[in-house]
Scaffold this motif. Structure first.
Motif, PDB file in Angstrom:
ATOM      1  N   ALA A   1      -9.956  -5.987 -12.064  1.00 51.69           N
ATOM      2  CA  ALA A   1     -10.823  -5.803 -10.886  1.00 51.69           C
ATOM      3  C   ALA A   1     -12.272  -6.171 -11.218  1.00 51.69           C
ATOM      4  O   ALA A   1     -12.943  -6.842 -10.427  1.00 51.69           O
ATOM      5  CB  ALA A   1     -10.746  -4.368 -10.395  1.00 51.69           C
ATOM      6  N   ARG A   2     -12.743  -5.771 -12.381  1.00 53.58           N
ATOM      7  CA  ARG A   2     -14.126  -6.074 -12.750  1.00 53.58           C
ATOM      8  C   ARG A   2     -14.310  -7.567 -13.008  1.00 53.58           C
ATOM      9  O   ARG A   2     -15.328  -8.150 -12.631  1.00 53.58           O
ATOM     10  CB  ARG A   2     -14.529  -5.273 -13.975  1.00 53.58           C
ATOM     11  CG  ARG A   2     -16.002  -5.379 -14.233  1.00 53.58           C
ATOM     12  CD  ARG A   2     -16.532  -4.250 -15.024  1.00 53.58           C
ATOM     13  NE  ARG A   2     -17.986  -4.406 -15.074  1.00 53.58           N
ATOM     14  CZ  ARG A   2     -18.764  -3.758 -15.880  1.00 53.58           C
ATOM     15  NH1 ARG A   2     -18.264  -2.882 -16.686  1.00 53.58           N
ATOM     16  NH2 ARG A   2     -20.050  -3.967 -15.871  1.00 53.58           N
ATOM     17  N   LEU A   3     -13.299  -8.201 -13.629  1.00 57.60           N
ATOM     18  CA  LEU A   3     -13.367  -9.648 -13.830  1.00 57.60           C
ATOM     19  C   LEU A   3     -13.402 -10.382 -12.494  1.00 57.60           C
ATOM     20  O   LEU A   3     -14.134 -11.348 -12.319  1.00 57.60           O
ATOM     21  CB  LEU A   3     -12.185 -10.135 -14.670  1.00 57.60           C
ATOM     22  CG  LEU A   3     -12.224  -9.820 -16.159  1.00 57.60           C
ATOM     23  CD1 LEU A   3     -10.898 -10.185 -16.810  1.00 57.60           C
ATOM     24  CD2 LEU A   3     -13.367 -10.528 -16.842  1.00 57.60           C
ATOM     25  N   GLN A   4     -12.618  -9.895 -11.543  1.00 54.15           N
ATOM     26  CA  GLN A   4     -12.585 -10.551 -10.233  1.00 54.15           C
ATOM     27  C   GLN A   4     -13.905 -10.369  -9.499  1.00 54.15           C
ATOM     28  O   GLN A   4     -14.400 -11.300  -8.860  1.00 54.15           O
ATOM     29  CB  GLN A   4     -11.433 -10.020  -9.386  1.00 54.15           C
ATOM     30  CG  GLN A   4     -11.256 -10.802  -8.107  1.00 54.15           C
ATOM     31  CD  GLN A   4      -9.957 -10.471  -7.398  1.00 54.15           C
ATOM     32  OE1 GLN A   4      -9.055  -9.903  -7.970  1.00 54.15           O
ATOM     33  NE2 GLN A   4      -9.876 -10.829  -6.136  1.00 54.15           N
ATOM     34  N   ARG A   5     -14.509  -9.196  -9.586  1.00 51.63           N
ATOM     35  CA  ARG A   5     -15.815  -8.992  -8.949  1.00 51.63           C
ATOM     36  C   ARG A   5     -16.872  -9.891  -9.585  1.00 51.63           C
ATOM     37  O   ARG A   5     -17.711 -10.472  -8.892  1.00 51.63           O
ATOM     38  CB  ARG A   5     -16.238  -7.523  -9.032  1.00 51.63           C
ATOM     39  CG  ARG A   5     -15.530  -6.646  -8.022  1.00 51.63           C
ATOM     40  CD  ARG A   5     -16.159  -5.271  -7.926  1.00 51.63           C
ATOM     41  NE  ARG A   5     -16.149  -4.525  -9.161  1.00 51.63           N
ATOM     42  CZ  ARG A   5     -15.162  -3.749  -9.593  1.00 51.63           C
ATOM     43  NH1 ARG A   5     -14.085  -3.615  -8.853  1.00 51.63           N
ATOM     44  NH2 ARG A   5     -15.252  -3.097 -10.732  1.00 51.63           N
ATOM     45  N   ALA A   6     -16.828 -10.010 -10.898  1.00 57.37           N
ATOM     46  CA  ALA A   6     -17.775 -10.892 -11.585  1.00 57.37           C
ATOM     47  C   ALA A   6     -17.554 -12.339 -11.174  1.00 57.37           C
ATOM     48  O   ALA A   6     -18.507 -13.085 -10.939  1.00 57.37           O
ATOM     49  CB  ALA A   6     -17.637 -10.751 -13.097  1.00 57.37           C
ATOM     50  N   ALA A   7     -16.297 -12.739 -11.073  1.00 55.05           N
ATOM     51  CA  ALA A   7     -15.987 -14.106 -10.642  1.00 55.05           C
ATOM     52  C   ALA A   7     -16.489 -14.337  -9.224  1.00 55.05           C
ATOM     53  O   ALA A   7     -16.979 -15.423  -8.901  1.00 55.05           O
ATOM     54  CB  ALA A   7     -14.485 -14.362 -10.741  1.00 55.05           C
ATOM     55  N   TYR A   8     -16.394 -13.324  -8.378  1.00 50.08           N
ATOM     56  CA  TYR A   8     -16.895 -13.452  -7.012  1.00 50.08           C
ATOM     57  C   TYR A   8     -18.418 -13.624  -7.020  1.00 50.08           C
ATOM     58  O   TYR A   8     -18.963 -14.436  -6.265  1.00 50.08           O
ATOM     59  CB  TYR A   8     -16.496 -12.244  -6.171  1.00 50.08           C
ATOM     60  CG  TYR A   8     -16.981 -12.341  -4.745  1.00 50.08           C
ATOM     61  CD1 TYR A   8     -16.424 -13.264  -3.875  1.00 50.08           C
ATOM     62  CD2 TYR A   8     -17.994 -11.528  -4.287  1.00 50.08           C
ATOM     63  CE1 TYR A   8     -16.876 -13.377  -2.569  1.00 50.08           C
ATOM     64  CE2 TYR A   8     -18.451 -11.628  -2.985  1.00 50.08           C
ATOM     65  CZ  TYR A   8     -17.888 -12.554  -2.135  1.00 50.08           C
ATOM     66  OH  TYR A   8     -18.344 -12.661  -0.855  1.00 50.08           O
TER      67      TYR A   8
ATOM     68  N   GLU B   1     -10.557 -14.941  -7.293  1.00 50.62           N
ATOM     69  CA  GLU B   1      -9.237 -14.426  -7.666  1.00 50.62           C
ATOM     70  C   GLU B   1      -8.522 -15.389  -8.611  1.00 50.62           C
ATOM     71  O   GLU B   1      -7.947 -14.988  -9.616  1.00 50.62           O
ATOM     72  CB  GLU B   1      -8.400 -14.191  -6.412  1.00 50.62           C
ATOM     73  CG  GLU B   1      -7.061 -13.541  -6.683  1.00 50.62           C
ATOM     74  CD  GLU B   1      -6.304 -13.210  -5.412  1.00 50.62           C
ATOM     75  OE1 GLU B   1      -5.161 -12.776  -5.537  1.00 50.62           O
ATOM     76  OE2 GLU B   1      -6.842 -13.396  -4.304  1.00 50.62           O
ATOM     77  N   GLU B   2      -8.598 -16.670  -8.293  1.00 52.98           N
ATOM     78  CA  GLU B   2      -7.953 -17.672  -9.136  1.00 52.98           C
ATOM     79  C   GLU B   2      -8.591 -17.722 -10.525  1.00 52.98           C
ATOM     80  O   GLU B   2      -7.884 -17.797 -11.540  1.00 52.98           O
ATOM     81  CB  GLU B   2      -8.042 -19.045  -8.475  1.00 52.98           C
ATOM     82  CG  GLU B   2      -7.300 -20.122  -9.225  1.00 52.98           C
ATOM     83  CD  GLU B   2      -7.322 -21.454  -8.502  1.00 52.98           C
ATOM     84  OE1 GLU B   2      -7.259 -22.471  -9.187  1.00 52.98           O
ATOM     85  OE2 GLU B   2      -7.411 -21.463  -7.259  1.00 52.98           O
ATOM     86  N   ALA B   3      -9.915 -17.661 -10.585  1.00 61.65           N
ATOM     87  CA  ALA B   3     -10.604 -17.707 -11.873  1.00 61.65           C
ATOM     88  C   ALA B   3     -10.277 -16.474 -12.718  1.00 61.65           C
ATOM     89  O   ALA B   3     -10.034 -16.590 -13.928  1.00 61.65           O
ATOM     90  CB  ALA B   3     -12.114 -17.821 -11.668  1.00 61.65           C
ATOM     91  N   ALA B   4     -10.246 -15.303 -12.093  1.00 56.87           N
ATOM     92  CA  ALA B   4      -9.923 -14.076 -12.837  1.00 56.87           C
ATOM     93  C   ALA B   4      -8.489 -14.121 -13.359  1.00 56.87           C
ATOM     94  O   ALA B   4      -8.225 -13.746 -14.511  1.00 56.87           O
ATOM     95  CB  ALA B   4     -10.134 -12.852 -11.954  1.00 56.87           C
ATOM     96  N   GLN B   5      -7.560 -14.598 -12.537  1.00 55.39           N
ATOM     97  CA  GLN B   5      -6.167 -14.693 -12.980  1.00 55.39           C
ATOM     98  C   GLN B   5      -6.018 -15.716 -14.101  1.00 55.39           C
ATOM     99  O   GLN B   5      -5.314 -15.473 -15.085  1.00 55.39           O
ATOM    100  CB  GLN B   5      -5.262 -15.056 -11.805  1.00 55.39           C
ATOM    101  CG  GLN B   5      -5.088 -13.929 -10.827  1.00 55.39           C
ATOM    102  CD  GLN B   5      -4.280 -14.343  -9.603  1.00 55.39           C
ATOM    103  OE1 GLN B   5      -3.877 -15.492  -9.468  1.00 55.39           O
ATOM    104  NE2 GLN B   5      -4.050 -13.396  -8.722  1.00 55.39           N
TER     105      GLN B   5
END
Length: 173
Positions: free
Chosen positions: A17-24, A34-38
């Protein structure tokens, strides 16, 4: 499960979740985020044997920053969207949405390198030395990018939407 997979699942659950927020924050697009975090988690899993005993979260941040930077270097089309990533609804949704839009717009005024330094330094609370190491930059470059980006953001602070009062937000009715 293979040996060590349970550790990775726990790591991915705790940090996705934190990686996805940072990617956003880095991309401004929920789908790209979402794609970058995954993709970052996939690459961390591929290197799990050598990074799990070190600092896998630092490795994931580096991978994420590099992925997003690589996307900026490639020519691509952008499609503006009006939806935000799904998050639990705060008490005052309108205020949260306007602040979030303001933050994303403010981050968009920065260059990709400035944005990456700001997110790593202030969202991830990484030290200047860590950011320099992760982005393969000198400490002086990180300091100047951070300083320049913060100066640009300070200029946009005056454009931040005003806070809503309790009566405007519908509290106390």
């Amino acid at each position: 499960m293979a040996r060590g997979d349970e550790d990775f699942v726990a790591f991915a659950t705790a940090s996705s979740a934190r990686l996805q927020r940072a990617a956003y924050l880095l991309t401004g697009d929920p789908h790209q985020a979402e794609e970058a975090a995954q993709t970052a988690l996939v690459r961390v899993y591929a290197a799990w044997g050598r990074v799990r005993h070190k600092d896998p979260y630092a490795y994931a941040r580096t991978v994420l920053a590099n992925l997003v930077t690589d996307q900026w270097r490639r020519p691509m089309r952008e499609y503006a969207i009006e939806t935000m990533p799904e998050q639990p609804a705060p008490h005052d949704v309108a205020d949260a949405v306007s602040k979030r839009r303001w933050l994303i717009d403010a981050l968009r005024t920065l260059s990709p390198r400035e944005r990456t330094v700001i997110v790593l330094r202030h969202f991830f609370d990484a030290s200047e030395a860590d950011v320099a190491r992760e982005l393969n930059l000198s400490a002086g470059t990180v300091k100047s990018l951070n300083s320049r980006a913060l100066a640009k953001l300070r200029i946009t602070v005056g454009l931040m939407p005003p806070l809503r009062t309790e009566t405007e937000a519908g509290v106390g009715r």
